[in-house]
Motif scaffolding. Structure first.
Motif, short mmCIF file in Angstrom:
data_model
loop_
_atom_site.label_atom_id
_atom_site.label_comp_id
_atom_site.label_asym_id
_atom_site.label_seq_id
_atom_site.Cartn_x
_atom_site.Cartn_y
_atom_site.Cartn_z
N ILE A 125 16.02 31.51 -27.74
CA ILE A 125 16.47 30.68 -28.86
C ILE A 125 15.65 29.40 -28.89
O ILE A 125 15.47 28.73 -27.88
CB ILE A 125 17.97 30.35 -28.73
N THR A 126 15.16 29.07 -30.08
CA THR A 126 14.34 27.87 -30.26
C THR A 126 14.99 26.93 -31.25
O THR A 126 15.41 27.34 -32.33
CB THR A 126 12.93 28.24 -30.75
N VAL A 127 15.10 25.68 -30.86
CA VAL A 127 15.59 24.62 -31.74
C VAL A 127 14.59 23.49 -31.68
O VAL A 127 14.37 22.90 -30.61
CB VAL A 127 16.99 24.13 -31.32
N GLY A 128 13.97 23.19 -32.81
CA GLY A 128 12.93 22.17 -32.80
C GLY A 128 11.78 22.60 -31.90
O GLY A 128 11.25 23.70 -32.03
N ASP A 129 11.42 21.74 -30.95
CA ASP A 129 10.31 22.07 -30.04
C ASP A 129 10.81 22.56 -28.68
O ASP A 129 10.05 22.70 -27.74
CB ASP A 129 9.39 20.86 -29.85
N ILE A 130 12.13 22.85 -28.60
CA ILE A 130 12.74 23.30 -27.35
C ILE A 130 13.16 24.76 -27.47
O ILE A 130 13.80 25.16 -28.45
CB ILE A 130 13.97 22.45 -26.98
N ARG A 197 18.68 14.95 -21.54
CA ARG A 197 18.03 14.46 -22.76
C ARG A 197 16.72 13.76 -22.44
O ARG A 197 15.73 13.90 -23.16
CB ARG A 197 18.98 13.50 -23.50
N GLN A 198 16.71 13.00 -21.35
CA GLN A 198 15.48 12.30 -20.97
C GLN A 198 14.38 13.29 -20.60
O GLN A 198 13.22 13.13 -20.99
CB GLN A 198 15.77 11.36 -19.79
N LYS A 199 14.74 14.34 -19.86
CA LYS A 199 13.74 15.32 -19.44
C LYS A 199 13.24 16.16 -20.63
O LYS A 199 12.06 16.52 -20.67
CB LYS A 199 14.33 16.24 -18.37
N ASP A 203 16.33 14.98 -29.29
CA ASP A 203 17.69 14.61 -29.70
C ASP A 203 18.49 15.81 -30.19
O ASP A 203 19.44 15.66 -30.95
CB ASP A 203 17.65 13.53 -30.78
N ILE A 204 18.10 17.04 -29.75
CA ILE A 204 18.80 18.23 -30.27
C ILE A 204 20.24 18.33 -29.76
O ILE A 204 21.08 18.97 -30.39
CB ILE A 204 18.04 19.54 -29.95
N ILE A 205 20.53 17.73 -28.60
CA ILE A 205 21.90 17.76 -28.08
C ILE A 205 22.68 16.60 -28.71
O ILE A 205 22.38 15.43 -28.47
CB ILE A 205 21.93 17.65 -26.55
#
Length: 218
Positions: A125-130, A197-199, A203-205
Motif C-alpha cells: 500500500i502506497t500513500v504519498g511517498d510512503i 513521523r520524524q523518521k 504528514d500522512i499520519i
C-alpha cells in the motif's frame, strides 16, 4: 464468496440477496444470535460477516466478541443506532466497518470489496511517498527503506492495515501490550507516533483528537 449475514429484518435480506448474487456473493442468512452460534459451531465456510447490532435474542456486538472475533473474519456491523458508544464498541472489538440503516446496497458492496482488497496479505500500500510492504514488513520512502524499530514497523503496519479508518488509541495500547508484554501509557503512544513521523518525514499520519490516528489513502 460466502457471506454470513445475521439480520432479523427479512425485507433487508430479500433486498440484498439479488444484488449480492449478481456480484458473485452468496448470503448465508441467520436471523437470531442462537441460530448464528449454531451455524458458526458447525461450519466455517464463510469468508465475511454482516452483523446486525440489535437482534431478537441478544446483541450483535456480544455475538461478535464471543464467537466471531477470534476467527479473524472481516465483519461489518449494520446498525439503526448511530450513537458513538455502540460504534466505538464494535470497532474496539475488531470490526472492520459499520453502516447505519437505512443504507445503500451499492455502498455496502463497495465497502465489502474495499475490505477484501485490504485483507490481501501480498499487498503493498502506497500513500504519498510512503509504501508499506506487508510481505517483507518494510516501510519505503520514495523506494528506499526507512529504518524503523520492530515495534515502530508494527505500529505503522497497523495503521496501513486500517487504511482510511481511525485506529483508536486504546487499540494501539492493547497491541503494544500484545507485541511487547510491556504496559505503556497514553503519553508513550504520543511519543512513538512523534518518532515515527520524524523518521518518515511525512504528514500522512493524522491525529484524530481524543480518539486516535488514521492514514487516508486519498
Amino acid at each position: 464468496m460466502n457471506i454470513l449475514m445475521v439480520e432479523d429484518n427479512e425485507s433487508i435480506v430479500k433486498g440484498l440477496v439479488y444484488m449480492f448474487n449478481k456480484n458473485g456473493m452468496e448470503i448465508i442468512h441467520k436471523s437470531t444470535v442462537d441460530s448464528a452460534i449454531d451455524y458458526i459451531g458447525e461450519k466455517r465456510d464463510f469468508e465475511f460477516v454482516i452483523l446486525d447490532v440489535g437482534l431478537p435474542d441478544g446483541d450483535g456486538i456480544t455475538l461478535f466478541k464471543e464467537y466471531i472475533c477470534d476467527l479473524d473474519i472481516p465483519t461489518i456491523f449494520l446498525t439503526a443506532n448511530d450513537d458513538e458508544e455502540s460504534i466505538v464498541r464494535a470497532l474496539d472489538y475488531g470490526a472492520w466497518d459499520y453502516i447505519t440503516k437505512p443504507f445503500s446496497t451499492k455502498e455496502l458492496i463497495a465497502r465489502i470489496n474495499r475490505i477484501i482488497r485490504r485483507t490481501k496479505k501480498t499487498e503493498i500500500i502506497t500513500v504519498g511517498d510512503i509504501s508499506y510492504d506487508f510481505d517483507k514488513m518494510v516501510v519505503l520512502k520514495n523506494g528506499k527503506e526507512v529504518e524503523l524499530t520492530s515495534l515502530e514497523l508494527k505500529i505503522v503496519g497497523l495503521m496501513f492495515f486500517n487504511i482510511d479508518k481511525v485506529v483508536n488509541r486504546n487499540i494501539i495500547l492493547d497491541k503494544i501490550w500484545e507485541w511487547t508484554g510491556n504496559y505503556v501509557d497514553d503519553h508513550t503512544v504520543t511519543v512513538y507516533f512523534k518518532r515515527i513521523r520524524q523518521k518518515l518525514d511525512t504528514d500522512i499520519i493524522k491525529t484524530v483528537k481524543g480518539v486516535g490516528y488514521r492514514i487516508d489513502k486519498e
